[in-house]
Design an enzyme around this catalytic site. Structure first.
Site, PDB file in Angstrom:
ATOM      1  N   LYS A 158      -2.417   6.362  10.462  1.00 41.57           N
ATOM      2  CA  LYS A 158      -3.224   5.280   9.878  1.00 41.57           C
ATOM      3  C   LYS A 158      -2.392   4.014   9.700  1.00 41.57           C
ATOM      4  CE  LYS A 158      -6.312   8.209   7.102  1.00 41.57           C
ATOM      5  NZ  LYS A 158      -6.915   8.376   5.764  1.00 41.57           N
ATOM      6  N   GLU A 200      -1.001  11.333   7.905  1.00 46.08           N
ATOM      7  CA  GLU A 200      -1.655  12.247   6.963  1.00 46.08           C
ATOM      8  C   GLU A 200      -2.147  13.480   7.689  1.00 46.08           C
ATOM      9  OE1 GLU A 200      -4.922  10.320   5.021  1.00 46.08           O
ATOM     10  OE2 GLU A 200      -3.626   9.390   3.525  1.00 46.08           O
ATOM     11  N   LEU A 203      -8.164  16.010   7.679  1.00 51.01           N
ATOM     12  CA  LEU A 203      -9.111  16.911   7.009  1.00 51.01           C
ATOM     13  C   LEU A 203     -10.379  17.000   7.863  1.00 51.01           C
ATOM     14  CD1 LEU A 203      -8.700  15.722   3.293  1.00 51.01           C
ATOM     15  CD2 LEU A 203      -7.473  17.539   4.490  1.00 51.01           C
ATOM     16  N   ARG A 291     -12.380  -4.200  -6.043  1.00 46.74           N
ATOM     17  CA  ARG A 291     -13.495  -5.161  -6.088  1.00 46.74           C
ATOM     18  C   ARG A 291     -14.762  -4.467  -6.585  1.00 46.74           C
ATOM     19  NH1 ARG A 291     -13.332  -3.090  -0.895  1.00 46.74           N
ATOM     20  NH2 ARG A 291     -15.279  -2.009  -0.393  1.00 46.74           N
ATOM     21  N   ARG A 337     -29.237   1.237   2.200  1.00 45.94           N
ATOM     22  CA  ARG A 337     -28.874  -0.091   2.696  1.00 45.94           C
ATOM     23  C   ARG A 337     -29.856  -0.478   3.790  1.00 45.94           C
ATOM     24  NH1 ARG A 337     -22.381  -0.981   3.017  1.00 45.94           N
ATOM     25  NH2 ARG A 337     -21.830   0.183   1.127  1.00 45.94           N
TER      26      ARG A 337
END
Ligand code: MV4
Length: 446
Positions: A158, A200, A203, A291, A337
């Protein structure tokens, strides 16, 4: 308390912040691009300032134009909403340097969480469980192989500057690792101008569960439970719900306490969200959002707090005035949404709204800046409305959501309403039986 707040955003979230300010007796300043002259957030503001042409980089991301707008209107504080400048630590610092209050966390906390390696390190040190992986950045092939063999394949590489899925590459075994590392660095450099990456353990089928926190400047911290945001497509969330169908109250209180202690120790202030992957009963931290989030209304509907109002109060130096024992989560809430897009292809569908009728009734909330005759510009995000429904339990919430989606009329352009109606009819969804990969399979079958 502030007398005047400038809202550095547009669309439904600008309206959302305006509404909270109105109720608090605070005057609002809207900023807008030339494409948004007729926008609802402009019409409903007390004062308006045009800050540039349609492209966001020239208007809603134009820091000097926004600071100038705050200066000439004599605003006390700036609320960034979500997206745009909301997680830009330099912007937050400049707002303060110019004598305004930034309605959000301290710049240093935004910066810390903006880099995913420093975020993971910081939260791990205050007791948050993280995904097993490298302790810091990984640069060479041998270093990468050491880490990967230690945690076991498959692994995910990542971008440290990433988030939201950009610059993420999977390596299934040691042969694939060097190429994956090279690709991840290349993508990270191209997307963020920074080739720092970390590793990582991958998963397989987790859920995406995020915990909402609220902290003032005096060490008072509460959590407001979690949201399940597993239903997403290409890293775009489609529907969110609170509470998660996967957690019981004991698990909720346990992760909540861990997160509250961590936030207090970090000295964090304002709203914040810890994002976890949840698999086989375990939480694994991936990122923190500093945020207000798009999906904050589902939390508001079950806890009864106005998160924007709380953010404004905290920024003004007011203590929370309540503790965890005063927070009661009640019932179930789901947010759909609604995007201006084709419900099959998901391609954007901007245009003029010909007819508009929003649903109502008990437990129904619509956060939207639409009106009949409004022209949806093609320069910005395709999110045009959020339909949020609350019920005493998940089943009541689903029944009400079907009813409300059926009432909703948005004429003149294509929207994702038909897609949500199909989703409501799926047995897996109805049972709450889904993970982060479920929606893409559902669409493949549809
Ligand atoms: C992961 C993962 C599996 N294992 N990390 C994607 C966006 C970014 N915020 C983190 N993401 C993931 N990280 C490990 N170690 C799977 C994803 C992921 C994902 C996460 C949350 C919601 C939707 C997702 C869709 C695909 C992949």
């Amino acid at each position: 308390m502030f007398e005047k707040v400038l809202i550095a955003n547009r669309g439904e979230i600008a309206l959302r912040v305006q509404r909270a300010c109105n109720e608090m007796g605070i005057r609002t300043v809207a900023v807008h691009s030339t494409a948004d002259e007729d926008a609802m957030h402009v019409r409903l503001a007390d004062e308006t300032v045009c800050i540039g042409p349609p492209p966001a980089k020239d208007s809603y991301l134009n820091v000097s134009a926004i600071l100038t707008a705050a200066t000439i209107t004599n605003a006390d504080a700036i609320h960034p909403g979500y997206g745009f400048l909301s997680e830009n630590a330099d912007f937050a610092a400049m707002v303060e340097e110019h004598g305004f209050t930034f309605i959000g966390p301290e710049p240093d906390h935004i910066r810390m969480m903006g880099n995913k390696i420093s975020a993971k390190k910081a939260v791990f040190e205050v007791g948050i469980p993280v995904v097993p992986g490298s302790d810091g950045p990984v640069s060479g092939d041998e270093e990468a192989l050491d880490v990967a063999e230690d945690i076991g394949f498959p692994v995910l590489i990542k971008a440290a500057a990433g988030g939201g899925g950009k610059g993420m590459i999977r390596a299934g075994n040691s042969q694939e690792l060097p190429d994956a590392l090279k690709m991840a660095k290349g993508e990270a450099l191209a997307a963020f101008g920074d080739d720092e990456v970390y590793i990582e353990k991958f998963l397989h089928g987790p859920r995406h569960i995020e915990v909402q926190v609220l902290a003032d400047s005096f060490g008072n911290v509460v959590h407001l439970g979690e949201r399940d945001c597993s239903l997403q497509r290409r890293h775009q969330k489609i529907l969110e719900e609170a509470p998660s169908p996967a957690l019981n109250d004991d698990q909720r209180q346990r992760i909540g306490r861990v997160v509250v202690d961590a936030i207090r120790e970090l000295g964090y202030r304002s709203v914040g969200t810890f994002e976890f992957l949840y698999q086989d009963g375990e939480f694994y931290f991936i990122e923190m959002n500093t945020r207000l989030q798009v999906e904050h209304p589902v939390t508001e509907m079950i806890c009864g707090l106005d998160l924007v109002r709380e953010m404004v109060r905290i920024a003004a130096g007011t203590p929370l005035g309540y503790g965890q024992e005063d927070i009661h989560l009640s019932g179930h809430a789901i947010e759909c949404r609604i995007n201006a897009e084709n419900p099959e292809t998901f391609l954007p569908s901007p245009g003029r709204i010909s007819d508009y009728h929003s649903p109502g009734g008990l437990g129904v909330r619509v956060d939207s800046a639409l009106y009949s005759g409004y022209l949806v510009p093609n320069h910005y995000d395709s999110l045009i409305a959020k339909l949020i429904v609350h019920g005493a339990n998940r089943n009541e919430c689903l029944m009400r959501l079907r009813r409300a989606l059926g009432e909703y009329v948005i004429g003149g352009l294509e929207t994702s309403i038909p897609f949500h109606l199909r989703l409501m009819a799926d047995p897996d969804f109805v049972n709450g039986d889904y993970d982060i990969h479920w929606l893409e399979r559902f669409m493949g079958e549809a």
